[in-house]
Design a protein around this motif. Structure first.
Motif, PDB file in Angstrom:
ATOM      1  N   ALA A  57       0.657  -1.198   0.115  1.00  0.00           N
ATOM      2  CA  ALA A  57       0.074   0.116   0.057  1.00  0.00           C
ATOM      3  C   ALA A  57       1.045   1.329  -0.328  1.00  0.00           C
ATOM      4  O   ALA A  57       0.495   2.074  -0.692  1.00  0.00           O
ATOM      5  CB  ALA A  57      -0.785   0.031   1.220  1.00  0.00           C
ATOM      6  N   ILE A  58       1.878   1.345   0.944  1.00  0.00           N
ATOM      7  CA  ILE A  58       2.880   2.385   0.752  1.00  0.00           C
ATOM      8  C   ILE A  58       3.422   2.464  -0.535  1.00  0.00           C
ATOM      9  O   ILE A  58       3.704   3.658  -0.807  1.00  0.00           O
ATOM     10  CB  ILE A  58       3.783   2.103   1.917  1.00  0.00           C
ATOM     11  N   GLY A  59       4.012   1.530  -1.060  1.00  0.00           N
ATOM     12  CA  GLY A  59       4.504   1.480  -2.392  1.00  0.00           C
ATOM     13  C   GLY A  59       3.762   2.056  -3.517  1.00  0.00           C
ATOM     14  O   GLY A  59       4.187   2.917  -4.173  1.00  0.00           O
ATOM     15  N   LEU A  60       2.516   1.858  -3.332  1.00  0.00           N
ATOM     16  CA  LEU A  60       1.517   2.233  -4.388  1.00  0.00           C
ATOM     17  C   LEU A  60       1.260   3.665  -4.151  1.00  0.00           C
ATOM     18  O   LEU A  60       1.118   4.446  -5.206  1.00  0.00           O
ATOM     19  CB  LEU A  60       0.191   1.235  -4.342  1.00  0.00           C
ATOM     20  N   ILE A  61       1.143   4.031  -2.904  1.00  0.00           N
ATOM     21  CA  ILE A  61       0.771   5.329  -2.581  1.00  0.00           C
ATOM     22  C   ILE A  61       1.804   6.338  -3.026  1.00  0.00           C
ATOM     23  O   ILE A  61       1.574   7.385  -3.724  1.00  0.00           O
ATOM     24  CB  ILE A  61       0.630   5.412  -1.111  1.00  0.00           C
ATOM     25  N   LEU A  62       3.184   5.927  -2.837  1.00  0.00           N
ATOM     26  CA  LEU A  62       4.403   6.794  -3.077  1.00  0.00           C
ATOM     27  C   LEU A  62       4.306   6.847  -4.788  1.00  0.00           C
ATOM     28  O   LEU A  62       4.897   7.879  -5.346  1.00  0.00           O
ATOM     29  CB  LEU A  62       5.677   6.092  -2.629  1.00  0.00           C
ATOM     30  N   LEU A  63       4.041   5.650  -5.333  1.00  0.00           N
ATOM     31  CA  LEU A  63       4.216   5.768  -6.818  1.00  0.00           C
ATOM     32  C   LEU A  63       3.027   6.419  -7.444  1.00  0.00           C
ATOM     33  O   LEU A  63       3.520   7.346  -8.376  1.00  0.00           O
ATOM     34  CB  LEU A  63       3.980   4.231  -7.404  1.00  0.00           C
ATOM     35  N   ALA A  64       2.022   6.618  -6.753  1.00  0.00           N
ATOM     36  CA  ALA A  64       0.749   6.990  -7.717  1.00  0.00           C
ATOM     37  C   ALA A  64       0.795   8.615  -7.119  1.00  0.00           C
ATOM     38  O   ALA A  64       0.235   9.534  -7.901  1.00  0.00           O
ATOM     39  CB  ALA A  64      -0.544   6.666  -7.193  1.00  0.00           C
ATOM     40  N   GLN A  65       1.117   8.922  -5.992  1.00  0.00           N
ATOM     41  CA  GLN A  65       0.928  10.398  -5.554  1.00  0.00           C
ATOM     42  C   GLN A  65       2.426  11.075  -5.496  1.00  0.00           C
ATOM     43  O   GLN A  65       2.336  12.095  -4.745  1.00  0.00           O
ATOM     44  CB  GLN A  65       0.408  10.236  -4.303  1.00  0.00           C
ATOM     45  N   ALA A  66       3.305  10.660  -5.958  1.00  0.00           N
ATOM     46  CA  ALA A  66       4.850  11.035  -5.796  1.00  0.00           C
ATOM     47  C   ALA A  66       4.702  12.787  -6.112  1.00  0.00           C
ATOM     48  O   ALA A  66       5.404  13.450  -5.594  1.00  0.00           O
ATOM     49  CB  ALA A  66       5.757  10.303  -6.632  1.00  0.00           C
ATOM     50  N   ARG A  67       4.120  12.973  -7.153  1.00  0.00           N
ATOM     51  CA  ARG A  67       4.430  14.160  -7.712  1.00  0.00           C
ATOM     52  C   ARG A  67       3.498  15.249  -6.909  1.00  0.00           C
ATOM     53  O   ARG A  67       3.774  16.368  -6.249  1.00  0.00           O
ATOM     54  CB  ARG A  67       3.733  14.403  -9.104  1.00  0.00           C
ATOM     55  N   GLN A  68       2.283  14.790  -6.283  1.00  0.00           N
ATOM     56  CA  GLN A  68       1.461  15.723  -5.509  1.00  0.00           C
ATOM     57  C   GLN A  68       2.110  15.733  -4.048  1.00  0.00           C
ATOM     58  O   GLN A  68       2.149  16.986  -3.459  1.00  0.00           O
ATOM     59  CB  GLN A  68       0.000  15.095  -5.174  1.00  0.00           C
TER      60      GLN A  68
END
Length: 288
Positions: free
Chosen positions: A182-193
């Motif tokens: 979940a953390i990996g997906l969050i960082l990947l999807a929300q990195a720019r924001q």
């Protein structure tokens, strides 16, 4: 399905599994013990449902936070009872039974209290009646992803402790895998924001975290181990639940980024505090 759309379901699954695992490791005696100390329970309840949300509202108004981002922070403010509190309390040398008992009580009470608080605070803080979270939907979300899984694990530990003991280790292992995913997906999807968050925003989040820790510490009573337990239980808001709610009510908005950003800040900050307490057990003795 986009990466952003996948965050909500994955976090929901991780939260349900983590709540079951948490219930498997908590004794009913821990909850009854916390409930019997009504003074500690009252102080912890006031801090988590009044003082911390009030501090959040003040900071949101002071820093003039964008309305949808403010909604995300408010959702976290009214959602205590995160399952990470007991492990962090153990690391800090605090009273794990108190932390576990309070976590259960807060998680259970938030089913009713959190939707009511958000209903009252959201229009006032954002200045917009258009931003709403359906109270019944929020009630159902908390019930399904938090209270029922937690209660099922607790019931198994009470009625079938042998089976609970066998399931606990693999449940914790699965929980770690799901949380890392979940953390990996969050960082990947929300990195720019997340990278777009300004320094003043990070400082504001650190200030709110610091206030939560201090308020929890003061509510913990005279014993150092209880102070550590209540401080960490108060500082850790239920980010998993916050993500599930925001991705449902405010998908694709700064509300989701706000929840994720504060989740990372509070986890790192609380972990570092617990680690410092772990290495400084003799600096602050019990006052009891």
């Amino acid at each position: 399905m986009s990466l952003d759309q996948a965050i909500g379901p994955l976090v929901a699954i991780a939260l349900i599994e983590l709540m079951v695992a948490t219930g498997l490791g908590i004794r009913l005696a821990d909850i009854t013990s916390a409930a019997r100390d009504w003074r500690l329970l009252a102080r912890a309840g006031l801090v988590n449902y009044v003082a911390v949300p009030f501090a959040a509202v003040l900071l949101l108004l002071l820093f003039r936070v964008e309305p949808t981002a403010a909604a995300g922070f408010l959702i976290l403010a009214v959602c205590p009872g995160a399952p990470y509190a007991p492990p962090l309390t153990a690391l800090a040398g605090g009273n794990v039974a108190v932390s576990a008992g309070l976590m259960m009580v807060l998680a259970g009470s938030s089913v009713v209290v959190a939707p009511l608080l958000l209903f009252m605070l959201l229009p006032f803080t954002t200045g917009s009646g258009e931003l709403r979270v359906d109270a019944l939907s929020m009630f159902g979300t908390i019930l399904v992803t938090q209270l029922l899984p937690l209660s099922s694990g607790l019931a198994m530990n009470h009625w079938r402790p042998d089976l609970a003991a066998r399931l606990l280790k693999p449940a914790v292992a699965v929980g770690k895998v799901l949380n890392v995913a979940a953390i990996g997906l969050i960082l990947l999807a929300q990195a720019r924001q997340l990278m777009d968050i300004r320094l003043i925003g990070i400082l504001a989040m650190l200030l709110w975290l610091s206030l939560s820790i201090v308020l929890g510490w003061l509510a913990g009573g005279p014993q150092d181990t209880c102070r550590r337990a209540v401080a960490l239980t108060t500082s850790i808001r239920n980010v998993g639940l916050g993500v599930v709610i925001t991705t449902s009510a405010f998908a694709g908005t700064p509300a989701v980024t706000a929840v994720l950003a504060y989740g990372l800040v509070q986890l790192l900050g609380s972990f570092l505090l617990a680690l410092w307490w772990h290495h400084t057990p003799s600096l602050i003795g019990d006052a009891a």
